[in-house]
Design a protein around this motif. Structure first.
Motif, PDB file in Angstrom:
ATOM      1  N   PHE A 151       8.370   6.418 -13.699  1.00  0.00           N
ATOM      2  CA  PHE A 151       8.926   5.236 -14.350  1.00  0.00           C
ATOM      3  C   PHE A 151      10.069   4.653 -13.535  1.00  0.00           C
ATOM      4  O   PHE A 151      10.222   3.438 -13.444  1.00  0.00           O
ATOM      5  N   ALA A 152      10.875   5.511 -12.920  1.00  0.00           N
ATOM      6  CA  ALA A 152      11.971   5.022 -12.088  1.00  0.00           C
ATOM      7  C   ALA A 152      11.432   4.274 -10.863  1.00  0.00           C
ATOM      8  O   ALA A 152      12.025   3.289 -10.434  1.00  0.00           O
ATOM      9  N   ALA A 153      10.325   4.732 -10.327  1.00  0.00           N
ATOM     10  CA  ALA A 153       9.746   4.082  -9.142  1.00  0.00           C
ATOM     11  C   ALA A 153       9.139   2.725  -9.479  1.00  0.00           C
ATOM     12  O   ALA A 153       8.964   1.901  -8.584  1.00  0.00           O
ATOM     13  N   THR A 154       8.826   2.498 -10.745  1.00  0.00           N
ATOM     14  CA  THR A 154       8.191   1.238 -11.123  1.00  0.00           C
ATOM     15  C   THR A 154       9.160   0.275 -11.801  1.00  0.00           C
ATOM     16  O   THR A 154       8.725  -0.691 -12.428  1.00  0.00           O
ATOM     17  N   LEU A 155      10.452   0.523 -11.671  1.00  0.00           N
ATOM     18  CA  LEU A 155      11.433  -0.412 -12.234  1.00  0.00           C
ATOM     19  C   LEU A 155      11.307  -1.754 -11.539  1.00  0.00           C
ATOM     20  O   LEU A 155      11.002  -1.793 -10.360  1.00  0.00           O
ATOM     21  N   LEU A 197      -2.207   7.027 -21.964  1.00  0.00           N
ATOM     22  CA  LEU A 197      -1.403   5.812 -21.830  1.00  0.00           C
ATOM     23  C   LEU A 197      -0.115   6.079 -21.055  1.00  0.00           C
ATOM     24  O   LEU A 197       0.349   5.227 -20.312  1.00  0.00           O
ATOM     25  N   LEU A 198       0.445   7.258 -21.230  1.00  0.00           N
ATOM     26  CA  LEU A 198       1.662   7.610 -20.506  1.00  0.00           C
ATOM     27  C   LEU A 198       1.417   7.653 -19.005  1.00  0.00           C
ATOM     28  O   LEU A 198       2.332   7.451 -18.216  1.00  0.00           O
ATOM     29  N   LEU A 199       0.194   7.912 -18.596  1.00  0.00           N
ATOM     30  CA  LEU A 199      -0.169   7.855 -17.175  1.00  0.00           C
ATOM     31  C   LEU A 199      -0.601   6.453 -16.754  1.00  0.00           C
ATOM     32  O   LEU A 199      -0.308   6.017 -15.642  1.00  0.00           O
ATOM     33  N   ALA A 200      -1.298   5.763 -17.631  1.00  0.00           N
ATOM     34  CA  ALA A 200      -1.837   4.450 -17.285  1.00  0.00           C
ATOM     35  C   ALA A 200      -0.763   3.372 -17.225  1.00  0.00           C
ATOM     36  O   ALA A 200      -0.845   2.457 -16.395  1.00  0.00           O
ATOM     37  N   LEU A 201       0.250   3.471 -18.066  1.00  0.00           N
ATOM     38  CA  LEU A 201       1.269   2.422 -18.094  1.00  0.00           C
ATOM     39  C   LEU A 201       2.091   2.355 -16.816  1.00  0.00           C
ATOM     40  O   LEU A 201       2.286   1.269 -16.269  1.00  0.00           O
ATOM     41  N   PRO A 202       2.591   3.483 -16.269  1.00  0.00           N
ATOM     42  CA  PRO A 202       3.288   3.347 -14.984  1.00  0.00           C
ATOM     43  C   PRO A 202       2.349   2.951 -13.848  1.00  0.00           C
ATOM     44  O   PRO A 202       2.776   2.280 -12.897  1.00  0.00           O
ATOM     45  N   ARG A 248       0.830  -1.218   0.000  1.00  0.00           N
ATOM     46  CA  ARG A 248       0.000   0.000   0.000  1.00  0.00           C
ATOM     47  C   ARG A 248       0.857   1.257   0.000  1.00  0.00           C
ATOM     48  O   ARG A 248       0.551   2.226  -0.704  1.00  0.00           O
ATOM     49  N   LEU A 249       1.922   1.252   0.786  1.00  0.00           N
ATOM     50  CA  LEU A 249       2.829   2.400   0.806  1.00  0.00           C
ATOM     51  C   LEU A 249       3.478   2.586  -0.554  1.00  0.00           C
ATOM     52  O   LEU A 249       3.588   3.701  -1.055  1.00  0.00           O
ATOM     53  N   TYR A 250       3.902   1.504  -1.166  1.00  0.00           N
ATOM     54  CA  TYR A 250       4.497   1.573  -2.499  1.00  0.00           C
ATOM     55  C   TYR A 250       3.512   2.177  -3.501  1.00  0.00           C
ATOM     56  O   TYR A 250       3.872   3.058  -4.292  1.00  0.00           O
ATOM     57  N   LEU A 251       2.263   1.722  -3.482  1.00  0.00           N
ATOM     58  CA  LEU A 251       1.254   2.263  -4.396  1.00  0.00           C
ATOM     59  C   LEU A 251       0.979   3.739  -4.121  1.00  0.00           C
ATOM     60  O   LEU A 251       0.790   4.527  -5.056  1.00  0.00           O
ATOM     61  N   ALA A 252       0.984   4.134  -2.851  1.00  0.00           N
ATOM     62  CA  ALA A 252       0.764   5.542  -2.507  1.00  0.00           C
ATOM     63  C   ALA A 252       1.902   6.415  -3.021  1.00  0.00           C
ATOM     64  O   ALA A 252       1.663   7.506  -3.559  1.00  0.00           O
ATOM     65  N   VAL A 253       3.131   5.932  -2.890  1.00  0.00           N
ATOM     66  CA  VAL A 253       4.284   6.696  -3.392  1.00  0.00           C
ATOM     67  C   VAL A 253       4.214   6.819  -4.911  1.00  0.00           C
ATOM     68  O   VAL A 253       4.441   7.899  -5.466  1.00  0.00           O
ATOM     69  N   CYS A 254       3.879   5.737  -5.582  1.00  0.00           N
ATOM     70  CA  CYS A 254       3.775   5.781  -7.045  1.00  0.00           C
ATOM     71  C   CYS A 254       2.661   6.720  -7.497  1.00  0.00           C
ATOM     72  O   CYS A 254       2.826   7.480  -8.458  1.00  0.00           O
ATOM     73  N   ALA A 255       1.535   6.698  -6.801  1.00  0.00           N
ATOM     74  CA  ALA A 255       0.434   7.610  -7.138  1.00  0.00           C
ATOM     75  C   ALA A 255       0.843   9.055  -6.909  1.00  0.00           C
ATOM     76  O   ALA A 255       0.545   9.935  -7.732  1.00  0.00           O
ATOM     77  N   ALA A 256       1.538   9.322  -5.804  1.00  0.00           N
ATOM     78  CA  ALA A 256       1.994  10.690  -5.534  1.00  0.00           C
ATOM     79  C   ALA A 256       2.979  11.159  -6.605  1.00  0.00           C
ATOM     80  O   ALA A 256       2.929  12.322  -7.035  1.00  0.00           O
ATOM     81  N   LEU A 257       3.845  10.278  -7.052  1.00  0.00           N
ATOM     82  CA  LEU A 257       4.794  10.654  -8.110  1.00  0.00           C
ATOM     83  C   LEU A 257       4.076  10.940  -9.426  1.00  0.00           C
ATOM     84  O   LEU A 257       4.449  11.875 -10.151  1.00  0.00           O
ATOM     85  N   LEU A 258       3.047  10.170  -9.740  1.00  0.00           N
ATOM     86  CA  LEU A 258       2.273  10.443 -10.951  1.00  0.00           C
ATOM     87  C   LEU A 258       1.550  11.785 -10.865  1.00  0.00           C
ATOM     88  O   LEU A 258       1.555  12.562 -11.828  1.00  0.00           O
ATOM     89  N   VAL A 259       0.952  12.057  -9.717  1.00  0.00           N
ATOM     90  CA  VAL A 259       0.267  13.349  -9.533  1.00  0.00           C
ATOM     91  C   VAL A 259       1.266  14.493  -9.635  1.00  0.00           C
ATOM     92  O   VAL A 259       1.000  15.503 -10.298  1.00  0.00           O
TER      93      VAL A 259
END
Length: 111
Positions: free
Chosen positions: A57-61, A81-86, A24-35
């Motif tokens: 993209f770096a966070a989702t390696l 797609l650039l938002l949906a893919l990461p 959950r923390l990982y998903l929250a960090v990735c969402a914050a980076l996308l925003v």
């Protein structure tokens, strides 16, 4: 099938993806980076290029590298797609985190 059945399936799938605090923390960090990347691109003016779009993209390696291989059209569909893919790569990585932690818990319970 009703809408409730579909909602239950989606909720069940998301529970399996993020059934622990680490995922959950990982998903929250990735969402914050996308925003942050979207806000930086849309509202902040830069003299040079901004690196904000690289961080999601770096966070989702390593899964983020696979989605970079997808050719994107140069219109609004490409931007979506650039938002949906990461976001999809983050879900795959969160599933992997959950699977590893579930396996470790099961192994610890047997010992």
């Amino acid at each position: 099938m009703t809408g409730r059945d579909d909602a239950g399936r989606v909720r069940g799938a998301l529970t399996r993806v993020a059934d622990n605090p680490a995922a959950r923390l990982y998903l929250a960090v990735c969402a914050a980076l996308l925003v942050w990347a979207v806000v930086d691109t849309a509202f902040v003016r830069h003299d040079d290029a901004s690196m904000a779009g690289v961080w999601p993209f770096a966070a989702t390696l390593p899964t983020g590298l696979l989605v970079l291989a997808v050719p994107l059209p140069g219109n609004r569909v490409g931007a979506v797609l650039l938002l949906a893919l990461p976001a999809a790569a983050a879900l795959v990585n969160a599933w992997a985190i959950s699977a590893v932690l579930r396996r470790l818990r099961a192994r610890a319970a047997r010992v």
